[in-house]
Design a protein around this motif. Sequence first.
Motif, PDB file in Angstrom:
ATOM      1  N   ILE A 263       0.876  -1.170   0.000  1.00  0.00           N
ATOM      2  CA  ILE A 263       0.000   0.000   0.000  1.00  0.00           C
ATOM      3  C   ILE A 263       0.914   1.221   0.000  1.00  0.00           C
ATOM      4  O   ILE A 263       1.801   1.339   0.843  1.00  0.00           O
ATOM      5  CB  ILE A 263      -0.931   0.035   1.227  1.00  0.00           C
ATOM      6  N   THR A 264       0.710   2.125  -0.949  1.00  0.00           N
ATOM      7  CA  THR A 264       1.558   3.306  -1.082  1.00  0.00           C
ATOM      8  C   THR A 264       0.703   4.558  -1.069  1.00  0.00           C
ATOM      9  O   THR A 264      -0.283   4.651  -1.802  1.00  0.00           O
ATOM     10  CB  THR A 264       2.366   3.253  -2.398  1.00  0.00           C
ATOM     11  N   LEU A 265       1.061   5.531  -0.217  1.00  0.00           N
ATOM     12  CA  LEU A 265       0.458   6.852  -0.211  1.00  0.00           C
ATOM     13  C   LEU A 265       1.555   7.829  -0.600  1.00  0.00           C
ATOM     14  O   LEU A 265       2.579   7.924   0.088  1.00  0.00           O
ATOM     15  CB  LEU A 265      -0.096   7.214   1.173  1.00  0.00           C
ATOM     16  N   THR A 266       1.356   8.576  -1.681  1.00  0.00           N
ATOM     17  CA  THR A 266       2.401   9.441  -2.211  1.00  0.00           C
ATOM     18  C   THR A 266       1.841  10.808  -2.549  1.00  0.00           C
ATOM     19  O   THR A 266       0.768  10.911  -3.159  1.00  0.00           O
ATOM     20  CB  THR A 266       3.027   8.827  -3.489  1.00  0.00           C
ATOM     21  N   THR A 267       2.551  11.862  -2.162  1.00  0.00           N
ATOM     22  CA  THR A 267       2.260  13.194  -2.665  1.00  0.00           C
ATOM     23  C   THR A 267       3.387  13.583  -3.617  1.00  0.00           C
ATOM     24  O   THR A 267       4.547  13.235  -3.389  1.00  0.00           O
ATOM     25  CB  THR A 267       2.160  14.237  -1.543  1.00  0.00           C
ATOM     26  N   THR A 268       3.068  14.310  -4.689  1.00  0.00           N
ATOM     27  CA  THR A 268       4.064  14.624  -5.712  1.00  0.00           C
ATOM     28  C   THR A 268       4.399  16.108  -5.787  1.00  0.00           C
ATOM     29  O   THR A 268       5.291  16.480  -6.539  1.00  0.00           O
ATOM     30  CB  THR A 268       3.571  14.156  -7.090  1.00  0.00           C
ATOM     31  N   SER A 269       3.716  16.967  -5.016  1.00  0.00           N
ATOM     32  CA  SER A 269       4.020  18.391  -5.058  1.00  0.00           C
ATOM     33  C   SER A 269       4.996  18.756  -3.945  1.00  0.00           C
ATOM     34  O   SER A 269       5.045  18.107  -2.901  1.00  0.00           O
ATOM     35  CB  SER A 269       2.739  19.218  -4.918  1.00  0.00           C
ATOM     36  N   ALA A 270       5.772  19.832  -4.154  1.00  0.00           N
ATOM     37  CA  ALA A 270       6.786  20.232  -3.185  1.00  0.00           C
ATOM     38  C   ALA A 270       6.168  20.655  -1.860  1.00  0.00           C
ATOM     39  O   ALA A 270       6.821  20.579  -0.818  1.00  0.00           O
ATOM     40  CB  ALA A 270       7.629  21.369  -3.763  1.00  0.00           C
ATOM     41  N   ASP A 271       4.916  21.123  -1.869  1.00  0.00           N
ATOM     42  CA  ASP A 271       4.268  21.542  -0.625  1.00  0.00           C
ATOM     43  C   ASP A 271       3.220  20.541  -0.159  1.00  0.00           C
ATOM     44  O   ASP A 271       2.444  20.817   0.748  1.00  0.00           O
ATOM     45  CB  ASP A 271       3.632  22.926  -0.791  1.00  0.00           C
ATOM     46  N   GLY A 272       3.182  19.369  -0.769  1.00  0.00           N
ATOM     47  CA  GLY A 272       2.218  18.342  -0.362  1.00  0.00           C
ATOM     48  C   GLY A 272       2.702  17.626   0.889  1.00  0.00           C
ATOM     49  O   GLY A 272       3.885  17.363   1.055  1.00  0.00           O
ATOM     50  N   HIS A 273       1.791  17.311   1.796  1.00  0.00           N
ATOM     51  CA  HIS A 273       2.147  16.559   2.985  1.00  0.00           C
ATOM     52  C   HIS A 273       1.054  15.529   3.266  1.00  0.00           C
ATOM     53  O   HIS A 273      -0.037  15.601   2.722  1.00  0.00           O
ATOM     54  CB  HIS A 273       2.353  17.485   4.186  1.00  0.00           C
ATOM     55  N   ILE A 274       1.371  14.574   4.114  1.00  0.00           N
ATOM     56  CA  ILE A 274       0.433  13.526   4.506  1.00  0.00           C
ATOM     57  C   ILE A 274       0.155  13.686   5.996  1.00  0.00           C
ATOM     58  O   ILE A 274       1.083  13.710   6.802  1.00  0.00           O
ATOM     59  CB  ILE A 274       0.996  12.123   4.213  1.00  0.00           C
ATOM     60  N   SER A 275      -1.110  13.815   6.358  1.00  0.00           N
ATOM     61  CA  SER A 275      -1.506  13.948   7.758  1.00  0.00           C
ATOM     62  C   SER A 275      -2.345  12.752   8.170  1.00  0.00           C
ATOM     63  O   SER A 275      -3.317  12.417   7.497  1.00  0.00           O
ATOM     64  CB  SER A 275      -2.323  15.235   7.982  1.00  0.00           C
ATOM     65  N   LEU A 276      -1.963  12.112   9.259  1.00  0.00           N
ATOM     66  CA  LEU A 276      -2.773  11.070   9.883  1.00  0.00           C
ATOM     67  C   LEU A 276      -3.187  11.621  11.242  1.00  0.00           C
ATOM     68  O   LEU A 276      -2.337  11.810  12.126  1.00  0.00           O
ATOM     69  CB  LEU A 276      -1.981   9.771  10.041  1.00  0.00           C
ATOM     70  N   VAL A 277      -4.457  11.922  11.405  1.00  0.00           N
ATOM     71  CA  VAL A 277      -4.941  12.624  12.593  1.00  0.00           C
ATOM     72  C   VAL A 277      -6.003  11.782  13.287  1.00  0.00           C
ATOM     73  O   VAL A 277      -6.920  11.269  12.645  1.00  0.00           O
ATOM     74  CB  VAL A 277      -5.531  14.009  12.217  1.00  0.00           C
ATOM     75  N   SER A 278      -5.890  11.632  14.593  1.00  0.00           N
ATOM     76  CA  SER A 278      -6.869  10.901  15.386  1.00  0.00           C
ATOM     77  C   SER A 278      -7.453  11.811  16.449  1.00  0.00           C
ATOM     78  O   SER A 278      -6.718  12.542  17.119  1.00  0.00           O
ATOM     79  CB  SER A 278      -6.228   9.676  16.045  1.00  0.00           C
ATOM     80  N   ALA A 279      -8.785  11.771  16.605  1.00  0.00           N
ATOM     81  CA  ALA A 279      -9.459  12.534  17.658  1.00  0.00           C
ATOM     82  C   ALA A 279      -9.753  11.659  18.878  1.00  0.00           C
ATOM     83  O   ALA A 279     -10.447  12.093  19.792  1.00  0.00           O
ATOM     84  CB  ALA A 279     -10.760  13.135  17.122  1.00  0.00           C
ATOM     85  N   HIS A 280      -9.210  10.446  18.899  1.00  0.00           N
ATOM     86  CA  HIS A 280      -9.423   9.521  20.014  1.00  0.00           C
ATOM     87  C   HIS A 280      -8.847  10.120  21.294  1.00  0.00           C
ATOM     88  O   HIS A 280      -7.766  10.698  21.285  1.00  0.00           O
ATOM     89  CB  HIS A 280      -8.741   8.192  19.692  1.00  0.00           C
ATOM     90  N   THR A 281      -9.555  10.014  22.409  1.00  0.00           N
ATOM     91  CA  THR A 281      -9.151  10.714  23.640  1.00  0.00           C
ATOM     92  C   THR A 281      -8.632   9.801  24.731  1.00  0.00           C
ATOM     93  O   THR A 281      -8.163  10.284  25.766  1.00  0.00           O
ATOM     94  CB  THR A 281     -10.336  11.528  24.205  1.00  0.00           C
TER      95      THR A 281
END
Length: 186
Positions: free
Chosen positions: A94-112
């Motif tokens: 499984i591959t997650l890729t951004t190709t732009s110079a300002d692209g980023h990948i965020s994995l965010v959890s609201a679990h408390t």
Amino acid sequence: SSLILSSAGTGTDAIKVNATAGGIDVDAVKASSIRVTSDTDGEDLTLSVTGATDSSLILSSAGTGTDAVKIHASAGSIDIDSADNITIDAADEITLTTTSADGHISLVSAHTAGVAFHIDANAHASSEVQIDAGILDIDVTGAFTLDGAAASTIKVTSDTDAEDLTISLAGATDSSLILESAGTGT
């Protein structure tokens, strides 16, 4: 030969196919398309399943190429919302890729409470988690623990002055920096 359904109507139901009690089955043996040629905002193409039942919207392909199922947004974004879980299973990578110079990948959890983010890569003792970064910044608001069951290393490979490795305890409290070993060697 062709079967052509044509309408010059301008309403949302210019061509309407309605099965009030059964299903609809469309089969083809050549490349096929369902297309909306939009010339203004809001001219959407909707594929939906309505009704609060255990029913599914299934996109299925027996294709053998790398794009057997392809979702392509040529100018905009892709937005996936779920009222419950999202599960992605793959028999290979499984591959997650951004190709732009300002692209980023965020994995965010609201679990408390409890496990909010889990990376499980211990199927075997030789399984690896590799993190490659220009700069690595890890912030923890509570306690943290690093455990290893084999020889381990924390290293800074310096090639200029002032590239220090600092282990510190900050805060004017009755706290301690403890280096401890149960080793039995000399």
